[in-house]
Design a protein around this motif. Structure first.
Motif, mmCIF file in Angstrom:
data_model
loop_
_atom_site.group_PDB
_atom_site.id
_atom_site.type_symbol
_atom_site.label_atom_id
_atom_site.label_comp_id
_atom_site.label_asym_id
_atom_site.label_seq_id
_atom_site.Cartn_x
_atom_site.Cartn_y
_atom_site.Cartn_z
ATOM 1 N N MET A 94 0.426 -1.306 0.015
ATOM 2 C CA MET A 94 -0.266 -0.132 -0.110
ATOM 3 C C MET A 94 0.801 0.924 -0.176
ATOM 4 S SD MET A 94 -2.664 -0.651 -0.612
ATOM 5 C CE MET A 94 -3.357 0.838 -1.247
ATOM 6 N N PHE A 127 -5.128 4.392 -1.568
ATOM 7 C CA PHE A 127 -5.153 4.758 -3.009
ATOM 8 C C PHE A 127 -6.920 4.620 -2.849
ATOM 9 C CE2 PHE A 127 -5.915 3.113 -7.245
ATOM 10 C CZ PHE A 127 -4.747 3.182 -8.176
ATOM 11 N N ALA A 128 -7.166 5.932 -3.223
ATOM 12 C CA ALA A 128 -9.042 5.004 -3.272
ATOM 13 C C ALA A 128 -9.622 5.669 -4.551
ATOM 14 C CB ALA A 128 -9.935 6.333 -2.050
ATOM 15 N N LEU A 129 -9.579 4.551 -5.495
ATOM 16 C CA LEU A 129 -10.595 4.461 -6.690
ATOM 17 C C LEU A 129 -11.842 3.280 -6.756
ATOM 18 C CD1 LEU A 129 -10.262 4.900 -9.895
ATOM 19 C CD2 LEU A 129 -9.059 2.751 -10.095
ATOM 20 N N PHE A 160 -14.141 -0.094 0.057
ATOM 21 C CA PHE A 160 -12.968 -1.194 0.246
ATOM 22 C C PHE A 160 -11.747 -0.160 -0.194
ATOM 23 C CE2 PHE A 160 -16.155 -4.582 -2.155
ATOM 24 C CZ PHE A 160 -16.246 -5.534 -0.377
ATOM 25 N N LEU A 205 -12.745 -7.966 6.600
ATOM 26 C CA LEU A 205 -12.431 -9.581 5.777
ATOM 27 C C LEU A 205 -11.526 -10.447 6.530
ATOM 28 C CD1 LEU A 205 -10.594 -7.341 3.005
ATOM 29 C CD2 LEU A 205 -12.240 -7.861 3.440
ATOM 30 N N HIS A 209 -6.938 -7.404 7.590
ATOM 31 C CA HIS A 209 -6.082 -5.682 6.369
ATOM 32 C C HIS A 209 -7.235 -4.733 6.895
ATOM 33 C CE1 HIS A 209 -4.965 -5.204 2.387
ATOM 34 N NE2 HIS A 209 -5.872 -4.957 2.157
ATOM 35 N N ILE A 364 -8.790 -11.006 -6.336
ATOM 36 C CA ILE A 364 -9.813 -9.722 -6.751
ATOM 37 C C ILE A 364 -8.862 -8.437 -6.656
ATOM 38 C CG2 ILE A 364 -11.203 -9.134 -5.292
ATOM 39 C CD1 ILE A 364 -12.627 -11.266 -4.645
ATOM 40 N N GLU A 366 -6.694 -5.547 -7.334
ATOM 41 C CA GLU A 366 -6.259 -4.301 -8.693
ATOM 42 C C GLU A 366 -6.250 -5.179 -9.649
ATOM 43 O OE1 GLU A 366 -1.407 -3.504 -7.765
ATOM 44 O OE2 GLU A 366 -2.196 -3.250 -6.124
ATOM 45 N N THR A 368 -9.628 -8.229 -11.129
ATOM 46 C CA THR A 368 -9.783 -9.466 -11.125
ATOM 47 C C THR A 368 -9.395 -10.458 -11.972
ATOM 48 O OG1 THR A 368 -12.413 -9.635 -12.271
ATOM 49 C CG2 THR A 368 -12.180 -9.050 -10.180
ATOM 50 N N GLU A 370 -10.687 -11.836 -13.761
ATOM 51 C CA GLU A 370 -11.197 -12.284 -14.987
ATOM 52 C C GLU A 370 -11.124 -10.755 -16.044
ATOM 53 O OE1 GLU A 370 -12.457 -12.694 -12.003
ATOM 54 O OE2 GLU A 370 -13.752 -14.668 -12.589
ATOM 55 N N ILE A 371 -11.195 -9.583 -14.631
ATOM 56 C CA ILE A 371 -10.244 -8.581 -15.771
ATOM 57 C C ILE A 371 -9.108 -8.797 -16.273
ATOM 58 C CG2 ILE A 371 -9.874 -5.987 -15.433
ATOM 59 C CD1 ILE A 371 -12.890 -6.338 -15.248
ATOM 60 N N LEU A 374 -9.496 -10.102 -19.282
ATOM 61 C CA LEU A 374 -9.756 -8.954 -20.724
ATOM 62 C C LEU A 374 -8.903 -8.187 -21.201
ATOM 63 C CD1 LEU A 374 -13.184 -7.748 -19.574
ATOM 64 C CD2 LEU A 374 -13.012 -9.400 -20.440
HETATM 65 C C1 LIG Z 1 -8.324 -7.212 0.399
HETATM 66 C C2 LIG Z 1 -8.769 -5.895 -0.491
HETATM 67 C C3 LIG Z 1 -8.466 -4.617 -0.736
HETATM 68 C C4 LIG Z 1 -8.592 -3.774 -1.438
HETATM 69 N N1 LIG Z 1 -8.132 -2.942 -2.118
HETATM 70 C C5 LIG Z 1 -8.932 -1.789 -2.467
HETATM 71 C C6 LIG Z 1 -8.158 -0.229 -2.460
HETATM 72 O O1 LIG Z 1 -7.201 0.004 -1.332
HETATM 73 N N2 LIG Z 1 -8.225 0.667 -3.053
HETATM 74 C C7 LIG Z 1 -9.229 0.951 -4.247
HETATM 75 O O2 LIG Z 1 -9.317 1.635 -4.780
HETATM 76 N N3 LIG Z 1 -9.507 -0.803 -4.114
HETATM 77 C C8 LIG Z 1 -9.552 -1.339 -3.307
HETATM 78 N N4 LIG Z 1 -10.011 -3.417 -3.799
HETATM 79 C C9 LIG Z 1 -11.221 -3.626 -4.252
HETATM 80 C C10 LIG Z 1 -10.949 -4.024 -4.998
HETATM 81 O O3 LIG Z 1 -9.343 -3.844 -6.766
HETATM 82 C C11 LIG Z 1 -11.537 -4.619 -6.257
HETATM 83 O O4 LIG Z 1 -12.739 -4.842 -5.446
HETATM 84 C C12 LIG Z 1 -12.038 -5.109 -7.012
HETATM 85 O O5 LIG Z 1 -11.328 -4.419 -7.965
HETATM 86 C C13 LIG Z 1 -13.270 -5.742 -8.242
HETATM 87 O O6 LIG Z 1 -14.349 -4.730 -7.481
HETATM 88 P P1 LIG Z 1 -15.781 -5.344 -7.017
HETATM 89 O O7 LIG Z 1 -15.274 -5.965 -6.052
HETATM 90 O O8 LIG Z 1 -17.303 -4.414 -6.974
HETATM 91 O O9 LIG Z 1 -16.285 -5.909 -8.061
HETATM 92 P P2 LIG Z 1 -16.660 -6.155 -9.545
HETATM 93 O O10 LIG Z 1 -16.755 -5.198 -9.984
HETATM 94 O O11 LIG Z 1 -17.653 -6.211 -8.943
HETATM 95 O O12 LIG Z 1 -16.897 -7.654 -9.439
HETATM 96 C C14 LIG Z 1 -18.075 -8.832 -9.495
HETATM 97 C C15 LIG Z 1 -17.488 -9.809 -10.479
HETATM 98 O O13 LIG Z 1 -17.809 -9.910 -11.890
HETATM 99 C C16 LIG Z 1 -16.734 -10.327 -12.504
HETATM 100 N N5 LIG Z 1 -16.773 -8.675 -13.799
HETATM 101 C C17 LIG Z 1 -16.667 -7.790 -13.292
HETATM 102 N N6 LIG Z 1 -16.860 -7.460 -14.664
HETATM 103 C C18 LIG Z 1 -16.747 -7.958 -15.146
HETATM 104 C C19 LIG Z 1 -16.058 -8.738 -16.504
HETATM 105 N N7 LIG Z 1 -16.862 -7.797 -18.003
HETATM 106 N N8 LIG Z 1 -15.996 -9.776 -17.381
HETATM 107 C C20 LIG Z 1 -16.460 -10.881 -16.517
HETATM 108 N N9 LIG Z 1 -16.442 -11.159 -15.494
HETATM 109 C C21 LIG Z 1 -16.881 -9.818 -14.786
HETATM 110 C C22 LIG Z 1 -15.693 -9.894 -11.653
HETATM 111 O O14 LIG Z 1 -14.088 -10.391 -11.993
HETATM 112 C C23 LIG Z 1 -15.660 -10.544 -10.515
HETATM 113 O O15 LIG Z 1 -16.017 -11.618 -10.452
HETATM 114 C C24 LIG Z 1 -9.504 -3.851 -2.654
HETATM 115 C C25 LIG Z 1 -10.486 -5.031 -2.674
HETATM 116 C C26 LIG Z 1 -9.471 -6.310 -2.041
HETATM 117 C C27 LIG Z 1 -10.329 -7.383 -1.928
#
Ligand SMILES: Cc1cc2nc3c(=O)[nH]c(=O)nc-3n(C[C@H](O)[C@H](O)[C@H](O)COP(=O)(O)OP(=O)(O)OC[C@H]3O[C@@H](n4cnc5c(N)ncnc54)[C@H](O)[C@@H]3O)c2cc1C
Length: 384
Positions: A94, A127-129, A160, A205, A209, A364, A366, A368, A370-371, A374
């Motif tokens: 981080m 980092f807040a995205l 998150f 979680l 974390h 999941i 940075e 997932t 699946e991403i 892509l």
């Molecule tokens: C431990 C931890 C730390 C984190 N720290 C940060 C942080 O510091 N800053 C920050 O900004 N974020 C952070 N995150 C957030 C993380 O980046 C998101 O959880 C991640 O990008 C996925 O977004 P979501 O959880 O909303 O899932 P969603 O985007 O809702 O996805 C749900 C499911 O659908 C799938 N999916 C989505 N779109 C598609 C597609 N087009 N095709 C196929 N499958 C798809 C995904 O792969 C996933 O399996 C953190 C998450 C965790 C778990």
């Protein structure tokens, strides 16, 4: 580690030896039970700062170790820290994620203000995205930043967010021109005590974390908080993630290495049917598969990091491949290592039970798996 030499210079090998010795010397302190995750997170950042390990996430001009931050250094450090403790790895990572956008796009003034304390471990970065309705689909984020005179007013919710509530600075992504969607997003550096930044939730979680939900309620920041140009926020975010993604793979390699070591040790100690588990061919095949997958993951990670550092080509695709393969492989390796431990691996407090929970988030955050697929496919089709 000599077999990995093509991707590394002598100073990388020295760094690995140094951090491995540091981890060994601090093993108990890194492996203790975590009762208060925020207190532990703060302690770990201070410890990493004192050991000068954090100096690898910022450039030399601001107190760092090298002229330019290197993906290979961060990979080596995450692999070795991850082998010992997921939370230590996360706190190190981080500091990199919350500072690298400033290293890449900050003004001299921003770099001087934020980077030295992050590199010393006396300030915590974030980092807040991600938002409730914008996870993988980052360009649909809803947080708004409206300019009035010499200030911006931020409104919206981020969830998150690692280090929410303990960070001193947050790199925040908000839309300055919503009608332009992704091209209307801008990045800002927001300080913890800027008025209107509210910590709404501390989220628990499955693995310790420090993470939570932040709300910006007309959060007012000076115009010089803008990071990079207005409308270039996605470039700031993706430019950072393209490099750091492969380092998530490195942490996964560290977790999986630990699992393999534990599985080898356990299979040699535990006896059933009058012999050590390791003497059964069925167990040997598992160990061989685990070690082979681990080696493949490691090579992809090192290759991606080298690609970034050498500037030989755009590291995006290789970084995604490394994260995808290494995190998925580590999950399989840890699952097999737990299987070798039998019921003992499920007991709360057992290292296998801990690794089984620790690894899950890496597939999941940075982006997932699946991403990542892509991203890889898009690059393939673009080149075709
Ligand atoms: C431990 C931890 C730390 C984190 N720290 C940060 C942080 O510091 N800053 C920050 O900004 N974020 C952070 N995150 C957030 C993380 O980046 C998101 O959880 C991640 O990008 C996925 O977004 P979501 O959880 O909303 O899932 P969603 O985007 O809702 O996805 C749900 C499911 O659908 C799938 N999916 C989505 N779109 C598609 C597609 N087009 N095709 C196929 N499958 C798809 C995904 O792969 C996933 O399996 C953190 C998450 C965790 C778990």
């Amino acid at each position: 580690m000599k077999s990995m030499a093509p991707f590394f210079d002598q100073d990388h090998l020295a760094l690995r030896a140094h951090v491995r010795a540091w981890v060994q010397a601090n093993w108990d302190s890194l492996n203790g039970r975590v009762s208060d995750v925020e207190e532990e997170a703060r302690r770990l950042v201070r410890l990493l700062g004192q050991s000068e390990i954090l100096a690898y996430v910022i450039p030399k001009r601001f107190g760092g170790q090298r002229e330019k931050v290197q993906a290979r250094d961060i990979c080596i450090l995450r692999e070795e820290l991850g082998r010992a403790s997921a939370l230590t790895d996360a706190m190190f990572a981080m500091q990199a994620l919350g500072s690298y956008p400033i290293t890449l796009y900050g003004t001299e003034e921003q770099q001087k203000r934020y980077l030295p304390p992050i590199g010393k471990g006396v300030a915590i970065a974030a980092f807040a995205l991600t938002e409730p309705d914008a996870g993988s689909d980052v360009s649909s984020l809803q947080t708004r930043a409206v300019r009035r005179g010499k200030e911006y007013y931020l409104t919206g919710v981020k969830r998150f967010i690692s280090n929410a509530g303990i960070a001193d600075s947050y790199v925040v992504f908000a839309s300055t021109e919503p009608e332009k969607k992704g091209k209307g997003i801008s990045a800002f550096v927001v300080e913890a005590d800027d008025p209107g930044l509210i910590i709404r939730e501390k989220t628990q979680l499955i693995s310790p974390h420090s993470i939570g939900v932040i709300e910006f309620e007309e959060c007012v920041v000076p115009e010089n908080s803008l990071l990079g140009n207005q409308g270039e926020g996605l470039k700031v975010a993706l430019g950072t993630l393209d490099v750091l993604r492969c380092t998530v793979g490195a942490a996964a390699v560290g977790f999986a290495q630990r699992a393999l070591e534990e599985a080898i040790r356990y299979s040699q100690d535990r006896r059933q049917f009058g012999q050590a588990l390791a003497e059964f061919e069925g167990i040997q095949f598992k160990l061989a598969d685990m070690a082979t997958e681990l080696e493949a993951a490691r090579l992809l990670v090192y290759q991606a990091a080298w690609t970034h550092d050498s500037g030989s080509e755009d590291p995006k695709q290789k970084s995604s491949m490394a994260k995808l393969f290494a995190t998925e492989a580590a999950q399989r390796i840890i699952d097999q290592a737990l299987q070798i431990h039998g019921g003992a691996g499920l007991v709360v407090g057992n290292i296998m039970e801990r690794l089984y929970r620790d690894i899950r988030a890496l597939r999941i955050y940075e982006g997932t798996s699946e991403i990542q697929k892509l991203v890889i496919a898009r690059e393939l089709l673009k080149k075709a």
